[in-house]
Design a protein around this motif. Structure first.
Motif, PDB file in Angstrom:
ATOM      1  N   SER A  70       0.615  -1.218   0.295  1.00 55.26           N
ATOM      2  CA  SER A  70       0.352   0.343   0.128  1.00 55.26           C
ATOM      3  C   SER A  70       0.914   1.403  -0.026  1.00 55.26           C
ATOM      4  CB  SER A  70      -0.717  -0.488   1.184  1.00 55.26           C
ATOM      5  OG  SER A  70      -0.200  -0.488   2.183  1.00 55.26           O
ATOM      6  N   LEU A  71       1.534   1.337   0.374  1.00 54.35           N
ATOM      7  CA  LEU A  71       3.087   2.724   0.735  1.00 54.35           C
ATOM      8  C   LEU A  71       3.856   2.428  -0.432  1.00 54.35           C
ATOM      9  CD1 LEU A  71       3.500   4.674   2.922  1.00 54.35           C
ATOM     10  CD2 LEU A  71       5.749   2.373   2.968  1.00 54.35           C
ATOM     11  N   GLU A  75       2.890   5.621  -3.219  1.00 58.01           N
ATOM     12  CA  GLU A  75       4.337   5.983  -3.585  1.00 58.01           C
ATOM     13  C   GLU A  75       4.448   6.936  -5.404  1.00 58.01           C
ATOM     14  OE1 GLU A  75       9.145   4.903  -4.794  1.00 58.01           O
ATOM     15  OE2 GLU A  75       7.509   3.565  -4.360  1.00 58.01           O
ATOM     16  N   LYS A  76       3.599   6.481  -5.745  1.00 57.13           N
ATOM     17  CA  LYS A  76       3.328   6.952  -7.421  1.00 57.13           C
ATOM     18  C   LYS A  76       2.233   8.191  -7.311  1.00 57.13           C
ATOM     19  CE  LYS A  76       2.934   2.042  -8.596  1.00 57.13           C
ATOM     20  NZ  LYS A  76       2.545   0.585  -9.609  1.00 57.13           N
ATOM     21  N   GLY A  77       1.891   8.949  -6.610  1.00 55.49           N
ATOM     22  CA  GLY A  77       0.642   9.281  -6.451  1.00 55.49           C
ATOM     23  C   GLY A  77       1.731  10.873  -6.043  1.00 55.49           C
ATOM     24  N   PRO A  78       1.473  12.247  -5.614  1.00 53.80           N
ATOM     25  CA  PRO A  78       2.134  13.145  -4.931  1.00 53.80           C
ATOM     26  C   PRO A  78       3.076  13.003  -3.497  1.00 53.80           C
ATOM     27  CG  PRO A  78       0.311  13.639  -4.679  1.00 53.80           C
ATOM     28  CD  PRO A  78      -0.302  12.295  -4.951  1.00 53.80           C
ATOM     29  N   TRP A  79       4.367  13.167  -3.922  1.00 53.99           N
ATOM     30  CA  TRP A  79       5.302  13.247  -2.985  1.00 53.99           C
ATOM     31  C   TRP A  79       4.698  14.088  -1.454  1.00 53.99           C
ATOM     32  CZ3 TRP A  79       9.991  10.166  -1.079  1.00 53.99           C
ATOM     33  CH2 TRP A  79      10.105   8.883  -2.284  1.00 53.99           C
TER      34      TRP A  79
END
Length: 177
Positions: A70-71, A75-79
């Motif tokens: 899930s992490l 991570e693929k989204g905005p940091w």
């Protein structure tokens, strides 16, 4: 020819002894398990923390559990949406140590110095033992009295009177020049 055969027989026997001891040790350490240790495939890329290789061939954690997966999706989204703890957890998925952790000095030098002192101490004990039990006593010619007599004998014989030993002795005043 017989010597060569003895050498081959000795080599064969030593191999068999080593093999027997190795197998027995493996059986004793396994405690009736089918496998003694995990097999490592050295042809696959391995993880290695090194200062000169900043990007290892594979990540630190290969097998991810549900929270790690899930992490990774997060991570693929905005940091900016990730918290500091999540960023650290993502880093720890890829790397085992940070650069400051890798640069931290180890205390291995203490072990090395301690081992050196042990070796020096044992060597000193061996030398003392040899001086006491192995070496013969010093000859009587090493004594100061004998050496004084030898110097007087050389002066009486006027050994090398031009540039040598006797040239430094004043025969009139009976003292060194």
């Amino acid at each position: 020819m017989l010597h060569l055969t003895k050498g081959r027989v000795g080599c064969l026997l030593s191999r068999r002894v080593v093999l027997a001891l190795t197998n027995r040790g493996a059986r004793m350490s396994s405690h009736d398990h089918h496998e003694v240790s995990d097999k490592v495939d050295m042809s696959q890329p391995m993880y290695w923390d090194r200062l000169d290789t900043p990007l290892p061939d594979r990540p630190w954690k290969d097998v991810l559990d549900s929270t790690d997966k899930s992490l990774k999706q997060k991570e693929k989204g905005p940091w900016t949406a990730l918290s500091k703890e999540e960023k650290i957890a993502l880093y720890r998925l890829k790397f085992n140590h940070t650069y400051p952790e890798m640069k931290r000095p180890s205390h291995e030098w203490k072990t090395v110095i301690g081992g050196m002192f042990i070796v020096f101490g044992i060597t000193g004990l061996v030398v003392l033992w040899q001086c006491h039990y192995v070496y013969p006593p010093q000859p009587h010619t090493f004594g100061e009295e004998w050496q004084a007599k030898q110097v007087q004998r050389m002066l009486d014989m006027q050994i090398n009177p031009i540039e040598g030993f006797s040239a430094q002795w004043d025969y009139k005043n009976k003292q060194w020049k």
